[in-house]
Design an enzyme around this catalytic site. Sequence first.
Site, PDB file in Angstrom:
ATOM      1  CG  ASP A   1     -28.806   7.609  -0.331  1.00 35.89           C
ATOM      2  OD1 ASP A   1     -27.606   7.496  -0.070  1.00 35.89           O
ATOM      3  OD2 ASP A   1     -29.467   6.714  -0.879  1.00 35.89           O
TER       4      ASP A   1
ATOM      5  NE  ARG B   1     -32.835   2.293  -6.550  1.00 40.02           N
ATOM      6  CZ  ARG B   1     -32.627   2.526  -5.238  1.00 40.02           C
ATOM      7  NH1 ARG B   1     -32.869   3.739  -4.752  1.00 40.02           N
ATOM      8  NH2 ARG B   1     -32.222   1.553  -4.453  1.00 40.02           N
TER       9      ARG B   1
ATOM     10  CG  HIS C   1     -28.333   0.347  -3.214  1.00 44.02           C
ATOM     11  ND1 HIS C   1     -27.019   0.731  -3.105  1.00 44.02           N
ATOM     12  CD2 HIS C   1     -29.060   1.488  -3.106  1.00 44.02           C
ATOM     13  CE1 HIS C   1     -26.949   2.038  -2.912  1.00 44.02           C
ATOM     14  NE2 HIS C   1     -28.174   2.522  -2.911  1.00 44.02           N
TER      15      HIS C   1
ATOM     16  CG  ASP D   1     -33.984  -0.921 -25.996  1.00 43.12           C
ATOM     17  OD1 ASP D   1     -34.835  -0.078 -26.332  1.00 43.12           O
ATOM     18  OD2 ASP D   1     -32.803  -0.905 -26.407  1.00 43.12           O
TER      19      ASP D   1
ATOM     20  CD  GLU E   1     -31.323   8.980  -3.731  1.00 47.03           C
ATOM     21  OE1 GLU E   1     -31.514   8.198  -2.789  1.00 47.03           O
ATOM     22  OE2 GLU E   1     -31.132   8.614  -4.895  1.00 47.03           O
TER      23      GLU E   1
END
Length: 252
Positions: free
Chosen positions: A175, A70, A45, A84, A149
């Site tokens: 959520d 995230r 987000h 990576d 969620e």
Amino acid sequence: MSAFREWIDAAPGARLGLWQALASNYTAEICAGAGFDWLLFDGEHAPNNAQTLLGQLQAVAPYPVHVIARPPVGDAVSIKQYLDIGFTTLLIPMVDSAAQAEAIVAASRFPPRGIRGVASSTSRASRFGAQADYLATAHERVGIIVQIESGAALAAVEEIAAVEGVDGLFIGPADLAASLGYLGNPRAPEVQAAIDRAFAAIGAAGKPAGIFALDTDDARARAGQGFAFISIGTDIGLLANGGRALLRTCRA
């Protein structure tokens, strides 16, 4: 054992963290120096990409804080890029089934343990090839946390928690509330009961549970309940609330 589980198991009590959504090296370093136990760098987000996340990861490296990232979605490409550049603990949003959790774990492991693409000599995670055993040992350090969620995730939480390679489960009240029909009302008794059910299932599987606290009182309550890692706010909240409070005080 993953770096995340080593960190969680090192000492009892809840670990308090802060969401990072400003996508700024400067604010990330300030928050890292504030003493939080962990920071979550958000690609779902917040306006982050691999380049901005890399800069923030480098900015907080000197500080004794556990770093979690995230991705926007739990796909193999995002997971590969995040690993990576040097993240070892990933929080994957919107995980609704054990099969999805298994695919996420596979995306975080090199063959034959999984399907992660191999680029060790150009990877910051391997110190650009200087860590000779990186390909053979990378899976030992990677920690996968999945977010519970949705109503579907709640129904499958026991199966999700049982997936090998899932190191922790994190409950997203906003959520989850929306999925259960209580958009904007995570304090609804039905949502709170669902959180308690998920927490019990996670504990029964022997996995640490995390949650985004609704406020400081909720954070204290969740710590007392036994949640292992708790987000107690966001960098945006600190700036927005601090600015408003300062202005109110001066105008008064």
